[in-house]
Design a protein around this motif. Structure first.
Motif, short mmCIF file in Angstrom:
data_model
loop_
_atom_site.label_atom_id
_atom_site.label_comp_id
_atom_site.label_asym_id
_atom_site.label_seq_id
_atom_site.Cartn_x
_atom_site.Cartn_y
_atom_site.Cartn_z
N GLU A 143 -6.23 -5.51 3.12
CA GLU A 143 -5.99 -4.48 2.51
C GLU A 143 -7.40 -3.63 2.63
OE1 GLU A 143 -3.97 -5.18 -1.24
OE2 GLU A 143 -5.31 -3.43 -2.07
N LEU A 172 0.93 -1.12 0.17
CA LEU A 172 0.07 -0.22 0.04
C LEU A 172 0.91 1.30 0.05
CD1 LEU A 172 -2.82 -0.94 2.48
CD2 LEU A 172 -2.93 -0.83 0.14
N THR A 217 -2.85 2.72 -4.14
CA THR A 217 -3.69 2.98 -2.87
C THR A 217 -4.52 4.28 -2.92
OG1 THR A 217 -1.85 2.18 -2.08
CG2 THR A 217 -3.20 3.14 -0.60
N LEU A 244 -8.13 0.14 4.02
CA LEU A 244 -8.33 1.24 2.93
C LEU A 244 -10.00 1.66 3.39
CD1 LEU A 244 -7.62 -0.35 -0.53
CD2 LEU A 244 -6.57 1.43 0.79
#
Lengths: 822, 223
Positions: free
Chosen positions: A302, A12, A19, A306
């Motif tokens: 992930e 990331l 990202t 996020l």
């Protein structure tokens, strides 16, 4: 697990662009959902607040309740609050225009008055039985002011009653001025020792099941009358009978559907792009022994990381956006918006934020899950060879492509056919963009069209009633007013409310069997109508009284046109208005007709001592221009020219004035007894509502458009990035820049055409459904939206393609090939 | 007849502190029909030299003449056209277009030039490459050797002045490597094709007519 975490974090951090792209996708779609939901909640509350501000917040009014009943009512488990309101009596107040105003005197707690929409404008709330507060409407045109003392003769019988009896004289000190929505003359006193009646205003605990709860309460406590606050009940239970609110909520639901569709796709797309770009990494991890579970964890981790950033930022921006939007709207149209509410206020509650977060989380979870499925299927070596997703079917390139588009077109065509998966995201993005645009646009056009129709239903802005009270000279003054652009005149045979001899000037119908039996009408002995139960039928001395209204030629012809009646076949025929405007759709006991007459029946009666008969050309609820829409009573509409000898007098005129405010003043000067309405003010407010609707819908379209653009931009640039190796190879074996660009342009055209065909198809279908099921308007193919979509998509796709290629073009062929092969 | 002449070819990557001299005043020439191997350690500048000869990169200084013409006199588009007509490139990682099948990949340079494909020539080439039964397959359905043979086919189809092979066997097992080298030799003999091949493998290099050895961007030995 530690290794997976480390790789996710590093990945990331190192791929900041990607990202950022994924976070942007999450942020935008959360923002969109949040904005639309807050907009909805705000509108919903504004609509309710505009009503409660004027008329108070309650679910039912129970009239004339006993003290003991009030106590048991308070104990009812379905009831949250009971507000007692005491009617002290009715008094008369003389104005300086020598008019008499009837004033209803009430008493209630200050708290209750606030709940019921009474607003103290000046002074203080009355505390003792000798203090009084007048409404603005009441005190207007009188010589009284705060601090004055006033002596009133209070009649303690019914307000509706004509005579004043049992009068009590009382002296009060005026301590304040208050306001109530309707502007009805009333006064509030502090303490009520003697009162005429007590009404109870009820607030339910849960208004959603009012259809079961309220009838029970009505059965138990309704001594004289009960009145449900239908507007609030319908709004709170989402059980709309009002067609306007139905449309607004229909549009709202359609918008919510588009927004959800866009946001689901936006997040899904952001994740898929991210995963596709990382496929090689996952392949490598698999090849060095990462288990499927580890890969799944890395994808979920992930997604989680996020969303921790994307969702709060999206919600923050959503709230900011709505404040900004309302700020702009207030500057533009705030002043004329809803009655009693000068400005639009954002209604910020936790629900829209929670719903938006929850929807985004669900959305991210499902997007990550489908990404996980994709990752789990990875065959390491295939991914490393970068060979997935292509089908080896034999493709026949159409001859015209080979001939006119040369190798660029051929490769572009084959690319599109053989690597469908790579293009799917781009094509679906474009389809959703086109579909949403066409749908949203037809929603806007349709909503505006139906708003226009509703707002311009009147062709006049001034309406004057009681013209029969004018003398010849005054009538001349009225007819000679300069500013009358067009006028619609109605001549009445009689004036029930104004005449002392009640049946004077009416068509007397002696055959009472022509009156439809209904709960509101009954006949007592010897064919006499029950004076206490005759609904809207004016019945005296054993006959019903039907009002005859004649229209001047212009108004009559327009009316016939509106009813689709043939003017040539209308000689000496009448049109019977015997339905409430809302009754044509609704079947309910309140919508009973008064008479049994049908089309082609003959109405027979006595008019001024002479036998007369009229053939009914049509029974309708449509009221002609120039006739008041406020009265419920039935009328027989005829042409003035057919009955010149009936001695009909001009009663009302609808006037289209260029300067309605001045004309209003001029008419008022002629005679104060005239009832004059200025619709221009109302129209101006409604027009601003119409502009507001337009503004909000376009803001929404802009928002959706913006997100679609970012979405497509992300998809195309990522697609180009993923194919840069392929482009470098083509260049290395001798493809010129021109050929290369030609190929890219053709590719863009191919998939734009494909997306447009599907998107426009769905868009037309969506528009059809919107016009048929939400707006109830005639469907029209949205040509302009289609044209805009076509131009926009081609231009936009080409621009984005060129942008991403210009970035690739700067790269060294060998470097690109080498990087891909490492 | 001299088909290639390299004169003082220099390529410098990066600037100032990061400056790397990949090629340092390299000069040599190659005759038509020659099979030349360029050998050297990793980072000696072999691939850079090959790419500069092939016109896919531009030198910092120096000249490359093919059939007497300085290829860097042309602009990018002319250079691209030169590449597809005069140079056949073979890469270690094949670099085939994934969406095109064997036949389409091979004929791509001709298609780019709008040249008609001679069926007989194509069939003959496919036979030479041993890909007659694989012509409708996509690259991902082929073995490494078959992919490399396809990329050789793509290099041969235009009868270029030069074939440049960048470690064509670097990604293959020894048996397949032998087949590929054999194929290149066959092309060299049968079609009088000039071939320049980069390799690590001295055994493979020994099949060539001549070996040029590079070290730190300089030619140190020409056998």
């Amino acid at each position: 697990m530690r290794a997976v975490k480390r790789i996710v974090f590093k990945n990331l951090k190192l791929n900041k662009k990607r990202t950022f792209g994924t976070i942007l996708g999450i942020t935008l779609s959360t923002m969109l959902i949040c904005t639309v939901l807050i907009l909805f909640f705000s509108f919903y509350h504004i609509i309710i607040a505009s009503n409660t501000n004027s008329f108070g917040y309650y679910h039912m009014k129970v009239g004339s309740i006993h003290k003991d009943e009030l106590e048991t009512l308070k104990l009812n488990r379905d009831i949250k609050e009971v507000y007692p309101v005491f009617s002290i009596g009715v008094s008369e107040l003389e104005t300086n225009k020598k008019e008499i105003k009837k004033v209803l005197i009430l008493s209630m707690d200050e708290d209750v008055s606030k709940h019921l929409g009474y607003k103290l404008l000046d002074g203080k709330y009355p505390e003792t039985e000798n203090e009084i507060v007048f409404s603005t409407h009441c005190i207007k045109d009188t010589l009284y002011n705060i601090g004055d003392t006033i002596t009133l003769n209070i009649n303690m019988s019914d307000f509706k009653s004509e005579e004043i009896s049992k009068a009590v004289q009382k002296t009060y000190k005026i301590v304040g001025i208050a306001e109530y929505g309707e502007g009805r003359p009333y006064a509030l006193v502090g303490d009520a020792k003697d009162y005429m009646a007590m009404d109870a205003y009820i607030v339910l605990k849960d208004s959603r099941n009012y259809k079961e709860v309220l009838p029970e309460i009505e059965n138990k406590y309704c001594n004289s009358f009960c009145q449900q606050n239908e507007f609030i009940l319908q709004m709170e239970s989402f059980d709309f009978e009002n067609p306007n609110i139905k449309i607004v909520f229909g549009i709202g639901s359609a918008i919510l559907f588009i927004v959800l569709l866009m946001s689901i796709f936006s997040i899904r797309n952001a994740f898929m792009i991210s995963i596709t770009e990382q496929m090689k990494l996952y392949g490598m991890l698999r090849s060095v022994g990462a288990t499927k579970r580890q890969l799944k964890k890395s994808v979920i981790l992930e997604g989680l990381l996020l969303s921790i950033i994307g969702i709060p930022v999206g919600i923050m921006f959503g709230i900011l956006l709505i404040y900004l939007l309302f700020f702009c709207v207030n500057i533009i149209v705030g002043e004329y918006y809803f009655e009693n509410m000068k400005y639009l206020e954002v209604y910020l509650s936790i629900y829209p934020i929670l719903i938006a977060s929850l929807l985004s989380i669900i959305n991210i979870y499902f997007s990550s899950s489908s990404a996980v499925r994709k990752v789990k299927k990875i065959v390491p070596i295939e991914v490393l060879k970068n060979s997935g997703g292509i089908t080896s079917k034999n493709i026949k390139v159409p001859k015209w492509i080979r001939k006119y588009m040369k190798i660029g077109g051929t490769i572009a065509y084959k690319n599109l056919k053989r690597s469908k998966k790579k293009y799917r995201a781009t094509i679906v993005s474009l389809i959703i963009c086109v579909f949403s645009f066409i749908l949203a646009n037809s929603l806007i056009e349709g909503a505006l069209e139906s708003a226009r129709k509703r707002f311009h239903i009147k062709d006049y802005n001034i309406f004057v009633q009681n013209i029969h009270l004018l003398n010849q000279e005054e009538l001349k003054q009225l007819e000679n007013l300069n500013d009358i652009h067009t006028s619609y005149k109605a001549y009445y045979s009689g004036y029930l409310y104004h005449s002392e001899n009640k049946s004077d000037g009416y068509l007397e119908i002696y055959d009472l069997s022509k009156i439809k039996s209904n709960p509101y009408f009954s006949i007592i002995q010897d064919g006499e109508c029950d004076p206490d139960n005759q609904g809207y039928i004016h019945c005296t001395s054993g006959h019903a009284n039907l009002l005859i209204v004649a229209l001047d030629n212009k108004t009559y012809q327009r009316y016939l046109k509106e009813l689709k009646l043939d003017a040539h076949k209308m000689k000496k025929k009448g049109i019977l208005i015997d339905l409430l405007p809302s009754c044509e759709q609704i079947e309910s006991s309140q919508c009973e007709r008064d008479y049994v007459y049908q089309e082609n029946d003959i109405i027979e009666g006595i008019y001024h001592g002479e036998k007369m008969s009229f053939e009914v050309a049509k029974v309708t609820s449509t009221i002609p221009l120039g006739v008041t829409t406020h009265e419920r009573s039935s009328k027989l509409i005829v042409a003035l020219s057919d009955y010149p000898d009936m001695n009909l007098k001009l009663h009302s005129i609808g006037i289209d004035a260029k300067n309605p405010y001045q004309t209003y003043e001029d008419i008022m000067k002629i005679n104060e007894k005239l009832d004059v309405y200025n619709y221009a003010k109302e129209q101006r407010r409604e027009l601003s509502f119409f502009y507001l609707l337009q503004l909000l819908l376009y803001c929404f379209l802009f928002l959706i458009g913006g997100i679609a653009v970012i979405n497509i931009f992300n998809t195309i640039t990522s697609n180009v990035r993923l194919r840069q190796n392929e482009f470098a190879i083509l260049k290395s074996i001798g493809m010129t820049q021109k050929e290369f660009h030609q190929m890219i342009v053709l590719e863009a055209i191919f998939y734009s055409v494909k997306s447009l065909i599907i998107g426009i198809g769905f868009g037309i279908l969506g528009s059809f459904m919107v016009s048929n099921y939400i707006l109830h308007e005639k469907f029209q193919i949205p040509y302009s939206s289609i044209l805009i979509s076509i131009i926009f998509i081609f231009l936009f796709v080409l621009l984005v393609m060129h942008y991403s290629l210009s970035k690739i073009g700067k790269q060294n062929i060998i470097e690109t090939i080498r990087n891909e092969n490492i | 007849m001299e088909i290639l002449k390299v004169e003082n070819l220099t390529k410098i990557y990066g600037k100032e502190e990061n400056e790397v001299i990949a090629l340092d005043h390299v000069s040599f020439s190659i005759e038509k029909g020659e099979f030349v191997a360029i050998v050297g350690a990793s980072g000696s500048g072999k691939s850079t030299l090959l790419h500069l000869i092939g016109g896919v990169d531009r030198p910092t200084s120096g000249r490359v003449y093919i059939e007497g013409k300085d290829i860097y006199d042309s602009d990018d588009d002319k250079l691209a056209i030169f590449r597809r007509r005069q140079v056949g490139l073979i890469y270690q990682f094949y670099n085939l277009i994934p969406i095109l099948n064997v036949e389409e990949n091979i004929t791509l340079p001709l298609d780019l030039d709008n040249h008609k494909i001679e069926k007989e020539k194509l069939e003959e080439l496919l036979k030479l490459l041993g890909l007659e039964n694989r012509k409708k397959h996509l690259p991902n359905e082929l073995s490494g050797g078959q992919q490399q043979r396809t990329s050789i086919g793509r290099a041969l189809i235009t009868n270029p002045a030069l074939i440049l092979a960048d470690e064509p066997t670097g990604n293959l097992d020894s048996k397949t490597s032998d087949e590929i080298v054999h194929l290149l030799k066959k092309a060299n003999k049968e079609y009088k094709q000039t071939i320049i091949m980069i390799t690590h493998n001295l055994e493979i290099a020994s099949c060539a007519d001549r070996i040029i050895k590079l070290e730190d961007g300089k030619v140190i030995e020409v056998k």
